[in-house]
Design a protein around this motif. Sequence first.
Motif, PDB file in Angstrom:
ATOM      1  N   PHE A 217      -2.524   0.233   3.866  1.00 49.20           N
ATOM      2  CA  PHE A 217      -4.160  -0.085   3.594  1.00 49.20           C
ATOM      3  C   PHE A 217      -4.760  -0.325   4.610  1.00 49.20           C
ATOM      4  O   PHE A 217      -4.729  -1.267   5.677  1.00 49.20           O
ATOM      5  CB  PHE A 217      -4.059  -1.400   2.489  1.00 49.20           C
ATOM      6  CG  PHE A 217      -3.479  -1.400   1.467  1.00 49.20           C
ATOM      7  CD1 PHE A 217      -3.938  -0.902   0.196  1.00 49.20           C
ATOM      8  CD2 PHE A 217      -2.018  -1.826   1.541  1.00 49.20           C
ATOM      9  CE1 PHE A 217      -3.010  -0.658  -0.908  1.00 49.20           C
ATOM     10  CE2 PHE A 217      -1.197  -1.719   0.414  1.00 49.20           C
ATOM     11  CZ  PHE A 217      -1.607  -1.373  -0.992  1.00 49.20           C
ATOM     12  N   ILE A 225      -9.901  -3.924   0.763  1.00 45.56           N
ATOM     13  CA  ILE A 225      -8.647  -3.706   0.753  1.00 45.56           C
ATOM     14  C   ILE A 225      -7.905  -4.044  -0.721  1.00 45.56           C
ATOM     15  O   ILE A 225      -7.365  -3.562  -1.379  1.00 45.56           O
ATOM     16  CB  ILE A 225      -7.804  -4.111   1.810  1.00 45.56           C
ATOM     17  CG1 ILE A 225      -8.097  -3.468   3.273  1.00 45.56           C
ATOM     18  CG2 ILE A 225      -6.428  -4.081   1.641  1.00 45.56           C
ATOM     19  CD1 ILE A 225      -7.660  -4.084   4.275  1.00 45.56           C
ATOM     20  N   GLU A 228      -7.764  -2.111  -3.686  1.00 42.38           N
ATOM     21  CA  GLU A 228      -6.632  -0.928  -3.555  1.00 42.38           C
ATOM     22  C   GLU A 228      -5.098  -1.615  -3.813  1.00 42.38           C
ATOM     23  O   GLU A 228      -4.437  -1.091  -4.287  1.00 42.38           O
ATOM     24  CB  GLU A 228      -6.937  -0.361  -2.536  1.00 42.38           C
ATOM     25  CG  GLU A 228      -8.149   0.495  -2.201  1.00 42.38           C
ATOM     26  CD  GLU A 228      -8.290   0.717  -0.540  1.00 42.38           C
ATOM     27  OE1 GLU A 228      -7.533   0.955   0.162  1.00 42.38           O
ATOM     28  OE2 GLU A 228      -9.475   1.000  -0.281  1.00 42.38           O
ATOM     29  N   ALA A 231      -4.304  -2.417  -7.478  1.00 43.27           N
ATOM     30  CA  ALA A 231      -4.052  -1.506  -8.457  1.00 43.27           C
ATOM     31  C   ALA A 231      -2.556  -0.827  -7.777  1.00 43.27           C
ATOM     32  O   ALA A 231      -1.665  -0.446  -8.608  1.00 43.27           O
ATOM     33  CB  ALA A 231      -5.090  -0.171  -7.729  1.00 43.27           C
ATOM     34  N   ALA A 232      -2.386  -0.887  -6.416  1.00 43.38           N
ATOM     35  CA  ALA A 232      -0.960  -0.145  -6.108  1.00 43.38           C
ATOM     36  C   ALA A 232       0.046  -1.281  -6.909  1.00 43.38           C
ATOM     37  O   ALA A 232       1.080  -0.798  -7.040  1.00 43.38           O
ATOM     38  CB  ALA A 232      -0.810  -0.229  -4.628  1.00 43.38           C
TER      39      ALA A 232
END
Length: 240
Positions: A217, A225, A228, A231-232
């Motif tokens: 990231f 960050i 994201e 979600a990962a």
Amino acid sequence: MFVVIIFFLSPLDNTEINTALTQTFSAGRALILGPPGGGKGTLSKRLVRDFDFAHVSSGDALRNQIAAKTSVGSQAESYIQAGSLVPDDIVTSLVVDELSANSNSSNLLLDGFPRTLDQAKALGEKYQVDLVLNLDVPEEEIMSRLSNRRVHVASGRSYHLIWNPPKVEGIDDETGEPLIHRPDDTEEAIKDRLETYRSLTSPLTSYYEKQGKCITFTGTESDVIWPEMKAAVEKYFEEE
Ligand code: AP5
Ligand code: MG
């Protein structure tokens, strides 16, 4: 899936770590990697809040040993103040103890460990690593972050004097207790920590990339960050 991991440590030599029983794999054993001041602690708090990770921070564990004036603490103190790494055998043994204390948690998040290839190999011999969350934050950002950081030791809450100041200067918002300026958050120690990160810790990114486990990231804002990263991690758990 549920994890059962039991370690027996040799009482005579704490560099010798014998695994007596290791069964099954966890639902999620994650590492958060990144430079000093990269936001590992800040983002770990959100991962713990949203994914029920047990959080094991090698830096916090070492600072607790120093505060408790243990022999590990007295061996580690001068390294930390100088911004150098504490020797691998001391840290590995301490982290394995912490992991063992959290062995009932199916989701584990390691922050600040491993930091050298030898530590990564030692960890890999004992535990499967499922997911590596790597923070790539520009160095220019780091100096301002760390020199302006103030920490509430008991909770690990951290403030930034400019972007996230406490309501009352020097005081933790939630407990009213004093905040500290970490002794390794001086300009000289920060430079040394960055140099150590570049030479010894950043090679871990490619080590875990080759294993297909590493997600990087890039950015300067933890608030950017975070969605994201969230979600990962959600995707990882959905596919698990
Ligand atoms: P450790 O405690 O792990 O420190 P570190 O890796 O240097 O990282 P920090 O805790 O300083 O930063 P962080 O990434 O957690 O960032 P944070 O969220 O606080 O280790 C300390 C020492 O222990 C090492 O130097 C070493 O001596 C020893 N050690 C530990 N593990 C070891 C190991 N495995 N082997 C050998 N030795 C070991 O954020 C930083 C600041 O930025 C905060 O003020 C925060 O409020 C602010 N901030 C966060 N996000 C933002 C944003 N978006 N914008 C602006 N500021 C932000
Ligand atoms: Mg930290």
